[in-house]
Design an enzyme around this catalytic site. Sequence first.
Site, PDB file in Angstrom:
ATOM      1  N   HIS A   1      34.682 -37.385 -17.779  1.00  0.00           N
ATOM      2  CA  HIS A   1      34.534 -38.506 -16.847  1.00  0.00           C
ATOM      3  C   HIS A   1      34.782 -38.056 -15.418  1.00  0.00           C
ATOM      4  O   HIS A   1      35.586 -37.154 -15.164  1.00  0.00           O
ATOM      5  CB  HIS A   1      35.532 -39.619 -17.191  1.00  0.00           C
ATOM      6  CG  HIS A   1      35.006 -40.634 -18.147  1.00  0.00           C
ATOM      7  ND1 HIS A   1      34.903 -41.969 -17.838  1.00  0.00           N
ATOM      8  CD2 HIS A   1      34.541 -40.509 -19.408  1.00  0.00           C
ATOM      9  CE1 HIS A   1      34.404 -42.627 -18.870  1.00  0.00           C
ATOM     10  NE2 HIS A   1      34.178 -41.762 -19.843  1.00  0.00           N
TER      11      HIS A   1
ATOM     12  N   GLU B   1      26.966 -42.867 -18.099  1.00  0.00           N
ATOM     13  CA  GLU B   1      27.171 -44.195 -17.523  1.00  0.00           C
ATOM     14  C   GLU B   1      27.096 -44.102 -16.006  1.00  0.00           C
ATOM     15  O   GLU B   1      27.494 -43.092 -15.416  1.00  0.00           O
ATOM     16  CB  GLU B   1      28.553 -44.760 -17.906  1.00  0.00           C
ATOM     17  CG  GLU B   1      28.865 -44.761 -19.381  1.00  0.00           C
ATOM     18  CD  GLU B   1      29.541 -43.464 -19.822  1.00  0.00           C
ATOM     19  OE1 GLU B   1      29.981 -42.672 -18.957  1.00  0.00           O
ATOM     20  OE2 GLU B   1      29.603 -43.240 -21.034  1.00  0.00           O
TER      21      GLU B   1
END
Length: 332
Positions: free
Chosen positions: A47, A115
Amino acid sequence: MTETPTTTGRTRYGYFLACEDHGPKALVEQARMAEDAGFEALWISDHFHPWGDAQGHSPFVWSVIGALSEATSLPVQTAVTCPTVRVHPLVVAHAAATSAVQLGGRFRLGVGTGEALNEHVTGERWPPAPVRLQMLEEAVHVIRRLHTGEQVTHHGRHYTVENARLYDLPDTPVPIDVSGFGSAAIALAARIADGFVFSGAQAEPVQEFRRSGGGRLGEQAPAFTGVKACFDRSREEAVRTVLRRWPNLFLPGELGQVLPTPAHFEQAAKLVTEQHVTDSPIPCGPDPHEHAAALREAAEAGFDGVFVSQIGPDVRGFFDFYRTEVLPRARA
């Protein structure tokens, strides 16, 4: 040699290192505790942002993997890296090859379409899902070509590589496993992947992956999944911890793919209640039977590797609990 569980063996239980929820040194310490507790492999998330500020971390995954190679003997897999927007697939190929060398072949590259939360940060347009799947397929092609050790020049629809060659490579190519949460993504995984990556204990996605061909290894392609858990002194406190730290797990539809910042996730998470957590399959509290049942459910769904992540601050208590109470029951 890369360690690869297959559909012919028993399910391996691993631990999921959450980069969103812990700093780099804490993740390395958790990896040591996971090995001591009897877990057999490690997942690690990739991330740029956490899902919300309550989690509050997001170290660079490749630096952490380098530290893991010196701290543990367990296999490591990214779950998952997006090699399409924020990071060029050439860079991912380089990082994955070095990680595999450091880990002595005990590395698998898990990839997915990502994402907006993590990928839009370079200012590039966040493409729609069908385009992201096209980009992922081309990225995997580029990575595999670079992992041959040959000089690569590639002029594709989405990526350009010129005169690139990787010099430090593992003895065998890095397995590339593809994440799939819908029919189009599962079909892509079934066509190009060395293995399948999922989140949850549903049997249908892994069955669809295998019905559709099972990737490059067919029936021998492994399937992996992740599950969340919250060990705490009481079920009620565990439920509140999950709601506070990981409310994003309960957002519907494509929100997880399109919301751009942790602040947006926090706004959407105001719609999530304790009842959502209570009604979910996440094991909460100190009942070892509940935790073991969650692991067995994922194994019985057909997954070869099940990776569990602790939500909440009592990480040491979690590992003691799983070592003595949960893993023996799950394996019985």
